[in-house]
Scaffold this active site. Structure first.
Site, PDB file in Angstrom:
ATOM      1  N   VAL A  89       0.833  -1.202   0.000  1.00 12.81           N
ATOM      2  CA  VAL A  89       0.000   0.000   0.000  1.00 12.81           C
ATOM      3  C   VAL A  89       0.867   1.251   0.000  1.00 12.81           C
ATOM      4  O   VAL A  89       0.591   2.228  -0.709  1.00 12.81           O
ATOM      5  CB  VAL A  89      -0.961   0.004   1.217  1.00 12.81           C
ATOM      6  CG1 VAL A  89      -1.602   1.373   1.408  1.00 12.81           C
ATOM      7  CG2 VAL A  89      -2.039  -1.064   1.049  1.00 12.81           C
ATOM      8  N   GLU A  90       1.930   1.231   0.803  1.00 12.61           N
ATOM      9  CA  GLU A  90       2.763   2.418   0.954  1.00 12.61           C
ATOM     10  C   GLU A  90       3.589   2.745  -0.290  1.00 12.61           C
ATOM     11  O   GLU A  90       3.656   3.902  -0.703  1.00 12.61           O
ATOM     12  CB  GLU A  90       3.703   2.249   2.154  1.00 12.61           C
ATOM     13  CG  GLU A  90       3.009   2.258   3.500  1.00 12.61           C
ATOM     14  CD  GLU A  90       2.371   3.596   3.826  1.00 12.61           C
ATOM     15  OE1 GLU A  90       2.860   4.640   3.345  1.00 12.61           O
ATOM     16  OE2 GLU A  90       1.379   3.602   4.567  1.00 12.61           O
ATOM     17  N   THR A  91       4.238   1.744  -0.878  1.00 16.51           N
ATOM     18  CA  THR A  91       5.201   2.037  -1.953  1.00 16.51           C
ATOM     19  C   THR A  91       5.155   1.055  -3.120  1.00 16.51           C
ATOM     20  O   THR A  91       6.086   1.022  -3.923  1.00 16.51           O
ATOM     21  CB  THR A  91       6.646   2.042  -1.399  1.00 16.51           C
ATOM     22  OG1 THR A  91       6.944   0.735  -0.877  1.00 16.51           O
ATOM     23  CG2 THR A  91       6.818   3.080  -0.302  1.00 16.51           C
TER      24      THR A  91
END
Length: 403
Positions: free
Chosen positions: A186-188
């Site tokens: 989700v983050e990167t």
């Protein structure tokens, strides 16, 4: 009707997408020790994908709206201030106070002035931080951004490539591999989009030219200077998002200093290029925020009595579980799972298309919201983790069958 819905989706400001960070920390449940948290910082990868959804919504609306008269674009307060000030950050009025504060940490004034002189103002950062990341996306729209086949397949690949590190992290910290993989996804997008701004530039720009959050970002600039000294890295070398979040898991400097670990024991805490360190650091973050191994994250519910609108979780304060499951049951909220009546939970209503879903967010759900203060984010992380795990196990079973 459709255009009105899309307008509301694209316009109003909602919960920001994360990196590991913390402003206005809400009180944690009294039974727990409160570790330092992350503040909500925008993740570059997630923000870009949310922006695409918003632009698509605006495009649909534009097709049915009457053309509007052209208006002159007004500069934001931050852009005006930045344009007027100019010059080096070392010459800003607030800089001397910052320098005096950092001298108490053992830094020389000449070094600090040199650092501030190297920091470059980034107007694009001021524009990005002022732009709402999510608008009022509902769960159905938010879900469609993150729970896509490509991200699931990339998650399986990341798991397969880092199987041993994930096994070791789960054993050491009790955090399931699928949760760690999902957070990084989700983050990167598993390290594909970690940000291209120099962290020094991002934090100086927001600390000195963004009055609304100046103290927070100057605090992170302070943490960054300490980080650079501790890790013995060149101050202009580290890159991250436009809000200063770094690496696979998008840690801001304070989160890095508190939760990043040297999981491969090579003497460095490298969350930018070393996937083992990044995996261990995410796991440590969850463990420090009291993740409970083996416990569920959510439970669907049924209602035995008429429900009250005030019961539903709203905003950041609504993420804090205050009522026990026994109290919810007394109100007629019946969880599907067999749960400890003394455990605490929040009641959530999530919109998906024309339907509404009702869930209890349990302790481990609350822990996910410590990474990013948003119930949509936490639900996306958990649902993505389930799908990644199912796809990973299917792939592994297929490999066994071939042998």
């Amino acid at each position: 009707m459709k255009s009105k819905f899309l307008v509301s989706t694209a316009v109003a400001a909602g919960v920001l997408l994360t990196g590991c960070v913390a402003t206005d920390k809400p009180a944690e449940p009294s039974a727990e020790v409160k570790p330092k948290e992350q503040t909500v910082v925008k993740s570059e990868a997630a923000t870009k994908e949310i922006e695409v959804v918003k632009q698509e919504a605006k495009a649909e609306v534009k097709a049915v709206e009457k053309p509007k008269a052209k208006t002159t674009k007004r500069m934001t307060q931050e852009e005006v201030l930045a344009a007027v000030r100019g010059g080096s950050y070392a010459d800003y009025p607030r800089a001397q106070q910052f320098i005096e504060e950092m001298k108490t940490e053992g830094f020389e004034e000449a070094y600090l002035r040199d650092v501030l002189g190297k920091a470059e103002r980034q107007t694009s950062i001021l524009k990005a931080i002022s732009r709402p990341a999510e608008g009022t996306l509902n769960w159905g729209q938010y879900r469609n951004i993150f729970l896509k086949e490509k991200r699931i397949n990339q998650g399986v690949q990341f798991w397969q490539e880092n199987r041993q590190a994930l096994m070791d992290a789960e054993k050491a910290y009790g955090v399931p591999a699928e949760i760690i993989v999902s957070i990084i996804g989700v983050e990167t997008r598993y390290g594909r989009i970690t940000g291209s701004y120099r962290v020094l530039d991002a934090l100086a720009t927001l600390g000195f030219d963004y009055p609304r959050r100046s103290e927070f970002f100057l605090g992170q600039l302070k943490e960054y200077l300490l980080l650079v000294r501790e890790e013995q890295v060149e101050i202009t070398s580290l890159k991250g998002s436009y809000a200063g979040a770094m690496g696979y898991g998008q840690f801001i400097p304070s989160s890095y200093r508190n939760f990043a670990i040297d999981f491969d024991e090579d003497g460095k805490r490298d969350i930018w290029k070393n996937k083992r360190d990044a995996i261990g650091s995410v796991a440590n973050y969850f463990a420090e925020h009291k993740w409970k191994p083996g416990e569920p994250v959510i439970s669907s519910v049924s209602f035995q009595k008429e429900r009250d609108e005030s019961w539903y979780s709203v905003g950041r304060k609504g993420l804090i579980p205050k009522h026990t499951l026994g109290e919810w049951q007394a109100r007629g909220v019946q969880p599907q799972l067999d749960l400890d009546p003394e455990g605490k939970a929040i009641l959530m209503r999530l919109v998906m298309g024309e339907d509404e879903q009702y869930w209890l967010g349990l302790h481990n759900f609350y822990v996910i919201t410590r990474y990013n203060h948003s119930k949509l984010y936490a639900m996306a992380v958990y649902r993505l983790s389930e799908q990644i795990k199912a796809a990973y196990e299917k792939a592994e079973a297929g490999q066994v069958a071939k042998k």
